[in-house]
Design a protein around this motif. Structure first.
Motif, PDB file in Angstrom:
ATOM      1  N   ALA A   1       0.757  -0.963   0.032  1.00 31.79           N
ATOM      2  CA  ALA A   1      -0.172   0.038   0.171  1.00 31.79           C
ATOM      3  C   ALA A   1       0.956   1.419   0.025  1.00 31.79           C
ATOM      4  O   ALA A   1       0.571   2.394  -0.537  1.00 31.79           O
ATOM      5  N   LEU A   2       2.072   0.599   1.051  1.00 30.92           N
ATOM      6  CA  LEU A   2       2.402   1.956   1.072  1.00 30.92           C
ATOM      7  C   LEU A   2       4.011   2.292  -0.338  1.00 30.92           C
ATOM      8  O   LEU A   2       3.580   3.424  -0.504  1.00 30.92           O
ATOM      9  N   GLU A   3       4.204   1.676  -1.450  1.00 32.69           N
ATOM     10  CA  GLU A   3       4.454   2.087  -2.229  1.00 32.69           C
ATOM     11  C   GLU A   3       3.960   2.681  -3.391  1.00 32.69           C
ATOM     12  O   GLU A   3       4.167   2.928  -4.067  1.00 32.69           O
ATOM     13  N   LYS A   4       2.186   1.263  -3.372  1.00 35.35           N
ATOM     14  CA  LYS A   4       1.580   1.941  -4.692  1.00 35.35           C
ATOM     15  C   LYS A   4       0.944   3.501  -4.435  1.00 35.35           C
ATOM     16  O   LYS A   4       1.399   4.380  -5.306  1.00 35.35           O
ATOM     17  N   ALA A   5       1.451   3.981  -3.306  1.00 35.30           N
ATOM     18  CA  ALA A   5       0.922   5.352  -2.896  1.00 35.30           C
ATOM     19  C   ALA A   5       1.992   5.884  -3.415  1.00 35.30           C
ATOM     20  O   ALA A   5       2.177   7.414  -3.910  1.00 35.30           O
ATOM     21  N   LEU A   6       3.725   5.588  -3.116  1.00 36.79           N
ATOM     22  CA  LEU A   6       4.729   6.483  -3.142  1.00 36.79           C
ATOM     23  C   LEU A   6       4.595   6.476  -4.576  1.00 36.79           C
ATOM     24  O   LEU A   6       5.248   7.545  -5.518  1.00 36.79           O
ATOM     25  N   LYS A   7       4.365   5.727  -5.463  1.00 37.69           N
ATOM     26  CA  LYS A   7       4.440   5.616  -7.449  1.00 37.69           C
ATOM     27  C   LYS A   7       3.231   6.072  -8.008  1.00 37.69           C
ATOM     28  O   LYS A   7       3.889   6.585  -8.888  1.00 37.69           O
ATOM     29  N   ALA A   8       2.394   6.120  -7.349  1.00 37.67           N
ATOM     30  CA  ALA A   8       1.175   7.390  -7.601  1.00 37.67           C
ATOM     31  C   ALA A   8       1.480   9.205  -8.325  1.00 37.67           C
ATOM     32  O   ALA A   8       0.800   8.822  -9.170  1.00 37.67           O
ATOM     33  N   GLY A   9       2.668   8.962  -7.619  1.00 40.37           N
ATOM     34  CA  GLY A   9       2.699  10.463  -8.114  1.00 40.37           C
ATOM     35  C   GLY A   9       1.908  11.967  -7.344  1.00 40.37           C
ATOM     36  O   GLY A   9       2.300  12.906  -7.988  1.00 40.37           O
ATOM     37  N   ALA A  10       1.266  10.971  -6.790  1.00 40.36           N
ATOM     38  CA  ALA A  10       0.022  12.196  -6.012  1.00 40.36           C
ATOM     39  C   ALA A  10       1.052  12.952  -4.966  1.00 40.36           C
ATOM     40  O   ALA A  10       0.635  13.808  -3.816  1.00 40.36           O
ATOM     41  N   THR A  11       1.870  12.163  -4.326  1.00 38.86           N
ATOM     42  CA  THR A  11       3.361  12.598  -3.000  1.00 38.86           C
ATOM     43  C   THR A  11       4.678  13.166  -3.421  1.00 38.86           C
ATOM     44  O   THR A  11       4.653  12.636  -4.716  1.00 38.86           O
ATOM     45  N   ASP A  12       4.738  13.755  -2.301  1.00 37.23           N
ATOM     46  CA  ASP A  12       6.714  13.462  -3.088  1.00 37.23           C
ATOM     47  C   ASP A  12       7.387  12.871  -2.280  1.00 37.23           C
ATOM     48  O   ASP A  12       8.401  13.091  -2.429  1.00 37.23           O
ATOM     49  N   GLY A  13       6.865  11.252  -2.134  1.00 39.85           N
ATOM     50  CA  GLY A  13       8.140  10.757  -1.489  1.00 39.85           C
ATOM     51  C   GLY A  13       8.100   9.992  -2.181  1.00 39.85           C
ATOM     52  O   GLY A  13       8.421  10.001  -3.458  1.00 39.85           O
ATOM     53  N   ASP A  14       9.957   9.469  -1.630  1.00 33.49           N
ATOM     54  CA  ASP A  14      10.598   8.892  -2.315  1.00 33.49           C
ATOM     55  C   ASP A  14      11.218   7.506  -1.647  1.00 33.49           C
ATOM     56  O   ASP A  14      11.184   7.289  -0.703  1.00 33.49           O
ATOM     57  N   SER A  15      10.516   6.622  -2.154  1.00 29.68           N
ATOM     58  CA  SER A  15      10.695   5.224  -1.477  1.00 29.68           C
ATOM     59  C   SER A  15      12.120   4.513  -1.422  1.00 29.68           C
ATOM     60  O   SER A  15      12.286   4.414  -0.394  1.00 29.68           O
ATOM     61  N   ALA A  16      13.313   5.019  -2.008  1.00 27.51           N
ATOM     62  CA  ALA A  16      14.725   4.852  -1.840  1.00 27.51           C
ATOM     63  C   ALA A  16      15.000   5.778  -0.917  1.00 27.51           C
ATOM     64  O   ALA A  16      16.236   5.792   0.113  1.00 27.51           O
ATOM     65  N   GLY A  17      14.591   6.727  -0.759  1.00 22.44           N
ATOM     66  CA  GLY A  17      15.179   7.624   0.098  1.00 22.44           C
ATOM     67  C   GLY A  17      14.588   6.992   1.731  1.00 22.44           C
ATOM     68  O   GLY A  17      15.346   7.375   1.995  1.00 22.44           O
TER      69      GLY A  17
END
Length: 224
Positions: free
Chosen positions: A153-169
């Motif tokens: 669920a977290l990875e999906k949200a990060l990949k959706a582009g609706a947030t400025d999240g960075d999974s690698a970061g």
């Protein structure tokens, strides 16, 4: 998260902090992961390996060494998730992130209390193996929930582009929390981190840990 409700001085503990011969390099090494899920799953696989090594060890000294490795890994993994991953649930998963984080924090509270009981035991204790198996059963339930539901669920949200999240970061920040535990077995070794015992780390208020972690250099790597 609240401190351990039943934290008391351990009645017994190994007089010296013994680890498997290749463990210090593992404790001191950082790595780059493409996603935070990869970093967390790597920890999960290590925990499973350490658990199996405890059970399969044929002498007391080896069991103690793998017990110490398992205890430290589980303690720092739990703190890392509470510092990095659960706040990410709350920030990026809308709606549902706050309830997911609360559920996982409750699971960690149970795990940490069981871990505190186990870390004070000796392999010769009659209930050593049973306590370990009970602890690991709880850990495995938590692992399955994270890997099959929470992390996707977290990875999906990060990949959706609706947030400025960075999974690698997030993965890099998660790995950096390994600086919270000793990279050497002796408590008087130089460059020691803020907590020198598992009990001290687990009992520390999460806000205090977060404040100290926030002042670590972002690109620092612990010395081997």
């Amino acid at each position: 998260m609240q401190a351990l409700r039943t934290l008391r001085a351990a009645p017994r503990a190994p007089l010296t902090y013994r680890l498997p011969r290749n463990a210090l390099r593992s404790l001191a090494t950082t790595a780059d992961y493409p996603t935070v899920s990869d970093a967390i799953k790597n920890d999960h696989r290590e925990l499973e390996s350490y658990y199996n090594n405890i059970l399969s060890a044929t002498d007391v000294d080896t069991k103690i060494r793998w017990q110490n490795q398992y205890v430290w890994e589980l303690a720092r993994h739990s703190i890392g998730e509470e510092l990095i991953v659960y706040p990410a649930f709350e920030q990026y998963l809308k709606p549902g992130g706050e309830s997911m984080a609360a559920k996982d924090r409750a699971a960690h509270q149970d795990i940490k209390e069981r871990l505190y009981e186990f870390q004070s035991m000796y392999p010769t204790d009659t209930n050593f193996e049973g306590t370990l198996k009970s602890l690991m059963a709880t850990v495995k339930e938590h692992i399955i929930e994270e890997e099959e539901h929470d992390l996707p669920a977290l990875e999906k949200a990060l990949k959706a582009g609706a947030t400025d999240g960075d999974s690698a970061g997030l993965a890099k920040s998660f790995v950096r929390t390994k600086m919270l535990v000793p990279t050497r077995s002796h408590p008087s070794a130089p460059d020691r981190p803020p907590w020198e015992t598992v009990a001290g780390l687990m009992a520390a208020p999460i806000d205090k840990i977060r404040d100290i972690f926030a002042r670590f250099p972002k690109e620092a790597t612990p010395k081997a």
